[in-house]
Design an enzyme around this catalytic site. Structure first.
Site, PDB file in Angstrom:
ATOM      1  N   GLU A 223       0.787  -1.242   0.000  1.00 34.77           N
ATOM      2  CA  GLU A 223       0.000   0.000   0.000  1.00 34.77           C
ATOM      3  C   GLU A 223       0.818   1.291   0.000  1.00 34.77           C
ATOM      4  O   GLU A 223       0.621   2.159   0.842  1.00 34.77           O
ATOM      5  CB  GLU A 223      -0.978  -0.019   1.188  1.00 34.77           C
ATOM      6  CG  GLU A 223      -1.900  -1.226   1.156  1.00 34.77           C
ATOM      7  CD  GLU A 223      -2.864  -1.291   2.344  1.00 34.77           C
ATOM      8  OE1 GLU A 223      -2.745  -0.465   3.257  1.00 34.77           O
ATOM      9  OE2 GLU A 223      -3.726  -2.181   2.344  1.00 34.77           O
TER      10      GLU A 223
ATOM     11  N   GLU B  13      -6.037 -10.976  -1.497  1.00 31.55           N
ATOM     12  CA  GLU B  13      -6.885 -10.795  -0.308  1.00 31.55           C
ATOM     13  C   GLU B  13      -8.355 -10.755  -0.725  1.00 31.55           C
ATOM     14  O   GLU B  13      -9.118  -9.889  -0.295  1.00 31.55           O
ATOM     15  CB  GLU B  13      -6.504  -9.495   0.422  1.00 31.55           C
ATOM     16  CG  GLU B  13      -5.027  -9.424   0.771  1.00 31.55           C
ATOM     17  CD  GLU B  13      -4.626  -8.191   1.575  1.00 31.55           C
ATOM     18  OE1 GLU B  13      -5.511  -7.477   2.078  1.00 31.55           O
ATOM     19  OE2 GLU B  13      -3.408  -7.944   1.696  1.00 31.55           O
TER      20      GLU B  13
HETATM   21  C1  XIL Z   1      -6.611  -6.602   8.048  1.00 34.03           C
HETATM   22  C2  XIL Z   1      -6.944  -7.804   8.918  1.00 34.03           C
HETATM   23  O1  XIL Z   1      -7.792  -8.669   8.217  1.00 34.03           O
HETATM   24  C3  XIL Z   1      -7.621  -7.337  10.201  1.00 34.03           C
HETATM   25  O2  XIL Z   1      -7.792  -8.442  11.105  1.00 34.03           O
HETATM   26  C4  XIL Z   1      -6.787  -6.256  10.876  1.00 34.03           C
HETATM   27  O3  XIL Z   1      -7.484  -5.740  11.991  1.00 34.03           O
HETATM   28  C5  XIL Z   1      -6.471  -5.120   9.906  1.00 34.03           C
HETATM   29  O4  XIL Z   1      -5.858  -5.648   8.751  1.00 34.03           O
HETATM   30  N1  XIL Z   1      -5.082  -4.848   3.499  1.00 34.03           N
HETATM   31  C6  XIL Z   1      -4.082  -5.668   3.983  1.00 34.03           C
HETATM   32  C7  XIL Z   1      -4.384  -6.564   5.127  1.00 34.03           C
HETATM   33  O5  XIL Z   1      -2.983  -5.722   3.413  1.00 34.03           O
HETATM   34  O6  XIL Z   1      -3.272  -6.802   5.939  1.00 34.03           O
HETATM   35  C8  XIL Z   1      -5.540  -6.068   5.959  1.00 34.03           C
HETATM   36  O7  XIL Z   1      -5.854  -7.052   6.917  1.00 34.03           O
HETATM   37  C9  XIL Z   1      -6.737  -5.740   5.073  1.00 34.03           C
HETATM   38  C10 XIL Z   1      -6.391  -4.681   4.060  1.00 34.03           C
END
Ligand code: XIL
Length: 369
Positions: free
Chosen positions: A153, A258
């Site tokens: 990011e 994701e």
């Molecule tokens: C999220 C997790 O799923 C949650 O449990 C945590 O509270 C916050 O992070 N982008 C990413 C992930 O790269 O690491 C994030 O995961 C979601 C968005």
């Protein structure tokens, strides 16, 4: 004449094998075996195999794993001179024991930092942090972790560079440095740039420029991770397809890292996955606390089917598709961007039963072969 079930007859050995495969031994990972890895994100409890039912579902359906949280810097590097690898050791051992593809998430990210990192103010300290952090972690799992999200990011939605703590202290050079440090620590591991919304045109252009720059400066980028925190109506299949084509034209692998699909209303038409955005809840914002209406279920089924159809069309360019969580009850989307809602974003429901969306993903392969 009485109907004779060919499965029971087992006329030939081949027929017999086919029938038993269709009788429920199928799973996402088996059906997509020749196409790309099918992954999931594991919570700490899942890494520790605390629930036997969840554990057997993970082993049956998935052949790639990402740690949902425990490999983020606040957990692995809580103090300047202290690393904590207790859970990440278990995560890697879990993947090895089950012969899974193991993905490391993540090395350089502005969110979920340890408090001490947020206090780093100058370039000398930040450089030292990056060198120590990346080298220590990547070397520790050298040859055992298959790919890393080196930077997560780094971009704003308009494609410009995010004013993160890394950018503020080091300028854009931190990006190349991160990839070079990771390669030095494990020359063979695949290195990824990972972000959300990078299938949207402006941010995609920014990501392409960023990857080109890192490569031109001598960094090794093996792949791009499109997070895929998507909605029922957007992004369009056309934009996702353009993204697959444009990223792979850079000579890198494309992973969907994701994947989940929210079915709930979004405050202010929010897109993306900025974990720091939070909104107040209300009944209107949580319309399906008990059950997902059939009409929405159908939309989810069709959305997953069209996404996987596209993935199959470009399977030669796609390395991995990872769902963000194992089942609906555990999804982060029940608490983000509004706490305490009931969302339905994954192929398995809160009771671990596979949903119609799961069937639609499997069916794409069965009808083809
Ligand atoms: C999220 C997790 O799923 C949650 O449990 C945590 O509270 C916050 O992070 N982008 C990413 C992930 O790269 O690491 C994030 O995961 C979601 C968005």
């Amino acid at each position: 004449m009485k109907f004779i079930n060919p499965c029971l007859l087992a006329v030939t050995a081949v027929l017999f094998v086919n029938c038993s495969a269709k009788k429920g031994v199928t799973s996402l990972k088996d059906v997509y075996k020749k196409d790309f890895y099918i992954g999931t994100a594991l919570s700490a409890d899942q890494i520790e195999e605390k629930d036997a039912k969840v554990d057997s579902l993970i082993k049956k359906e998935f052949n790639a794993i990402t740690a949902e949280n425990i490999m983020k810097s606040m957990y692995t590097h809580p103090q300047k001179d202290k690393y904590d690898f207790a859970l990440s050791d278990k995560f890697v051992a879990y993947g090895e024991k089950n012969k899974m593809f193991i993905h490391g998430h993540t090395l350089i990210w502005h969110s979920q930092l340890a408090p001490w990192m947020e206090k780093i103010e100058d370039s000398t300290d930040m450089k030292a942090f990056m060198r120590d952090h990346i080298t220590t972690i990547v070397s520790k799992y050298k040859g055992r972790i298959n790919s890393w999200d080196v930077v997560n990011e780094a971009l704003n939605d308009d494609g410009t560079l995010r004013q993160s703590i890394f950018f503020k202290t080091l300028g854009e050079k931190y990006l190349v440095d991160a990839f070079k440090l990771a390669e030095k620590a494990d020359p063979k591991v695949d290195l990824y740039y990972n972000d959300y919304n990078i299938e949207e045109p402006a941010k995609r252009a920014g990501a392409i420029a960023l990857i080109k720059k890192i490569k031109a400066a001598g960094g090794k980028v093996d792949g791009v991770g499109i997070q895929g925190h998507w909605r029922l109506q957007s992004p369009s299949i056309e934009e996702i397809e353009k993204s697959i084509l444009e990223y792979s034209a850079l000579g890198i692998k494309v992973a969907f890292t994701e994947l989940d699909i929210t079915v709930l209303p979004n405050p202010w038409d929010l897109k993306g996955a900025d974990v720091n955005q939070k909104f107040e809840g209300s009944a209107k914002m949580n319309p399906y606390p008990e059950k997902l209406p059939d009409s929405v279920q159908t939309q989810l089924v069709e959305r997953y089917a069209s996404i996987f159809k596209l993935f199959l069309k470009h399977k030669d360019k796609i390395s991995r598709v990872t769902f963000w969580g194992v089942y609906d009850g555990q999804s982060w989307l029940n608490d983000w961007p509004i706490k305490g809602r009931t969302n339905y974003p994954l192929p398995f429901d809160k009771d671990l039963k596979h949903k119609q969306a799961y069937d639609s993903i499997l069916k794409l392969k069965k009808t083809k072969e």
